[in-house]
Design an enzyme around this catalytic site. Structure first.
Site, PDB file in Angstrom:
ATOM      1  N   GLN A  34      14.832   5.684  -5.831  1.00 45.53           N
ATOM      2  CA  GLN A  34      14.600   6.719  -4.823  1.00 45.53           C
ATOM      3  C   GLN A  34      15.691   7.777  -4.853  1.00 45.53           C
ATOM      4  O   GLN A  34      15.445   8.954  -4.556  1.00 45.53           O
ATOM      5  CB  GLN A  34      14.520   6.084  -3.435  1.00 45.53           C
ATOM      6  CG  GLN A  34      13.346   5.136  -3.260  1.00 45.53           C
ATOM      7  CD  GLN A  34      12.013   5.794  -3.604  1.00 45.53           C
ATOM      8  OE1 GLN A  34      11.677   6.844  -3.080  1.00 45.53           O
ATOM      9  NE2 GLN A  34      11.266   5.188  -4.508  1.00 45.53           N
ATOM     10  N   HIS A  71      15.308  11.167  -6.812  1.00 47.99           N
ATOM     11  CA  HIS A  71      14.588  12.321  -6.265  1.00 47.99           C
ATOM     12  C   HIS A  71      15.552  13.462  -5.953  1.00 47.99           C
ATOM     13  O   HIS A  71      15.145  14.614  -5.851  1.00 47.99           O
ATOM     14  CB  HIS A  71      13.826  11.930  -5.002  1.00 47.99           C
ATOM     15  CG  HIS A  71      12.567  11.174  -5.279  1.00 47.99           C
ATOM     16  ND1 HIS A  71      11.488  11.722  -5.928  1.00 47.99           N
ATOM     17  CD2 HIS A  71      12.215   9.891  -4.998  1.00 47.99           C
ATOM     18  CE1 HIS A  71      10.531  10.829  -6.033  1.00 47.99           C
ATOM     19  NE2 HIS A  71      10.947   9.701  -5.485  1.00 47.99           N
ATOM     20  N   GLU A 119      10.949   6.057   5.299  1.00 51.57           N
ATOM     21  CA  GLU A 119       9.717   6.334   4.558  1.00 51.57           C
ATOM     22  C   GLU A 119       9.217   5.064   3.879  1.00 51.57           C
ATOM     23  O   GLU A 119       8.041   4.726   3.954  1.00 51.57           O
ATOM     24  CB  GLU A 119       9.996   7.428   3.538  1.00 51.57           C
ATOM     25  CG  GLU A 119       8.796   7.781   2.666  1.00 51.57           C
ATOM     26  CD  GLU A 119       9.165   8.758   1.566  1.00 51.57           C
ATOM     27  OE1 GLU A 119       8.249   9.384   1.007  1.00 51.57           O
ATOM     28  OE2 GLU A 119      10.373   8.884   1.245  1.00 51.57           O
ATOM     29  N   HIS A 120      10.127   4.384   3.180  1.00 51.07           N
ATOM     30  CA  HIS A 120       9.816   3.104   2.544  1.00 51.07           C
ATOM     31  C   HIS A 120      10.822   2.058   3.029  1.00 51.07           C
ATOM     32  O   HIS A 120      12.013   2.347   3.104  1.00 51.07           O
ATOM     33  CB  HIS A 120       9.943   3.173   1.018  1.00 51.07           C
ATOM     34  CG  HIS A 120       9.293   4.357   0.383  1.00 51.07           C
ATOM     35  ND1 HIS A 120       9.969   5.534   0.105  1.00 51.07           N
ATOM     36  CD2 HIS A 120       8.024   4.545  -0.043  1.00 51.07           C
ATOM     37  CE1 HIS A 120       9.140   6.387  -0.465  1.00 51.07           C
ATOM     38  NE2 HIS A 120       7.959   5.817  -0.572  1.00 51.07           N
ATOM     39  N   ASP A 149       4.079   3.786  -5.413  1.00 54.19           N
ATOM     40  CA  ASP A 149       3.956   5.207  -5.760  1.00 54.19           C
ATOM     41  C   ASP A 149       2.850   5.437  -6.781  1.00 54.19           C
ATOM     42  O   ASP A 149       2.051   6.374  -6.654  1.00 54.19           O
ATOM     43  CB  ASP A 149       5.273   5.719  -6.350  1.00 54.19           C
ATOM     44  CG  ASP A 149       6.387   5.793  -5.326  1.00 54.19           C
ATOM     45  OD1 ASP A 149       6.093   5.698  -4.118  1.00 54.19           O
ATOM     46  OD2 ASP A 149       7.553   5.955  -5.738  1.00 54.19           O
ATOM     47  N   HIS A 178     -16.432  23.481  38.394  1.00 55.18           N
ATOM     48  CA  HIS A 178     -16.706  22.261  37.641  1.00 55.18           C
ATOM     49  C   HIS A 178     -17.654  21.365  38.435  1.00 55.18           C
ATOM     50  O   HIS A 178     -18.671  20.872  37.920  1.00 55.18           O
ATOM     51  CB  HIS A 178     -15.405  21.510  37.346  1.00 55.18           C
ATOM     52  CG  HIS A 178     -14.643  22.044  36.177  1.00 55.18           C
ATOM     53  ND1 HIS A 178     -14.156  23.313  36.140  1.00 55.18           N
ATOM     54  CD2 HIS A 178     -14.276  21.451  35.003  1.00 55.18           C
ATOM     55  CE1 HIS A 178     -13.509  23.501  35.004  1.00 55.18           C
ATOM     56  NE2 HIS A 178     -13.575  22.392  34.284  1.00 55.18           N
TER      57      HIS A 178
END
Length: 277
Positions: free
Chosen positions: A107, A110, A175-176, A209, A268
């Site tokens: 990771q 990235h 995220e993970h 992924d 109404h």
């Protein structure tokens, strides 16, 4: 007929990658445009002389793409505003240090803004993972990306118990999250904010992924506390059907009238009562 519009940057020769082109056709894309970045979001949201505006925009991108999606949100539907990649590995002494290090580095490659966290109740494992990260780093190609994350986005945490680790994970909302522990199933049941949960030593995030099937567009930056990852139902639109008959509406008049009175919306209440005058 459903319309699926795809934008993707072209290569140096102005062509779309052949493998990607095949995959897009296989998935039912009806239009493919050679444009990427924030400008692609603008094209999809507002249209041009040659591209019709769409109703929903899905897919990850860099910071400029995310900001563009934020600006068109409401004009069109979007999936998420995902930021840089995140992983939290929660492990006990049973975990393999080399595997944990590899998951974290995967990771980290990235690059800028990514966050990699390791949480464990084993001091020995923490030290071993730190060593394995240093060793494996030398064998990887994206040195510039990795170095920045390891310097600014890497955190290794020693906790007294995995319960403390669970609390950290739910607060961070990664995220993970990869859980490598003897009671991983029980731990996973107590994780409520992660975008995706990976169980056991043989479940690297990369498998999710590229192959396993869950969404690859997941909440980051703590958004997992409120939002899930991209799911199939987000591609659908929902509505409601309301059908009273005279008997059921008449039976409901008192409730409708009371709400109308409380809210000061006499028109109404009148709209229902008039049917029985």
């Amino acid at each position: 007929m459903p319309e699926i519009v795809v934008t993707t940057p072209s290569d140096g020769e102005g062509k779309v990658n052949e493998a990607l082109h095949f995959a897009l056709e296989h998935c039912g894309a009806t239009e493919i445009y050679r444009v990427g970045g924030a400008q692609a979001i603008g094209v999809l949201a507002h249209g041009t002389e040659t591209v019709k505006p769409v109703q929903k925009i899905f897919g990850p991108g860099n910071a400029y793409v995310v900001e563009a999606k934020r600006q068109v949100f409401g004009h069109v539907a979007i999936d998420l505003l995902p930021g840089p990649s995140e992983i939290l590995v929660l492990a006990d002494a049973s975990a393999e240090a080399a595997w944990v290090a590899a998951d974290l580095l995967a990771q980290a490659e990235h690059g800028k803004g990514s966050s990699i966290l390791f949480v464990t109740n084993s001091s020995k494992l923490l030290k071993d993972v730190e060593k394995k990260i240093e060793q494996q780093l030398q064998t990887l190609s994206r040195q510039e990306h990795l170095a920045g994350v390891l310097e600014n986005g890497c955190t290794l945490i020693l906790v007294k118990s995995l319960q403390d680790g669970i609390e950290i994970a739910n607060d961070f909302a990664p995220e993970h999250i990869a859980i490598i522990a003897k009671d991983e199933d029980k731990i996973a049941a107590r994780i409520h904010t992660a975008g995706a949960i990976f169980l056991g030593g043989y479940s690297p995030v990369a498998a999710g992924d590229f192959l396993a099937g869950p969404s690859h567009t997941l909440p980051t930056g703590g958004a997992g506390k409120a939002f899930p990852g991209l799911t199939v139902d987000m591609f659908q639109r929902r509505t409601s059907l309301v059908n009273f008959d005279a008997k059921s509406l008449k039976k409901s008049l008192q409730t409708i009238a009371k709400f109308s009175e409380i809210e000061g919306l006499d028109a109404h209440g009148r709209s229902a009562a008039i049917r029985f005058e």
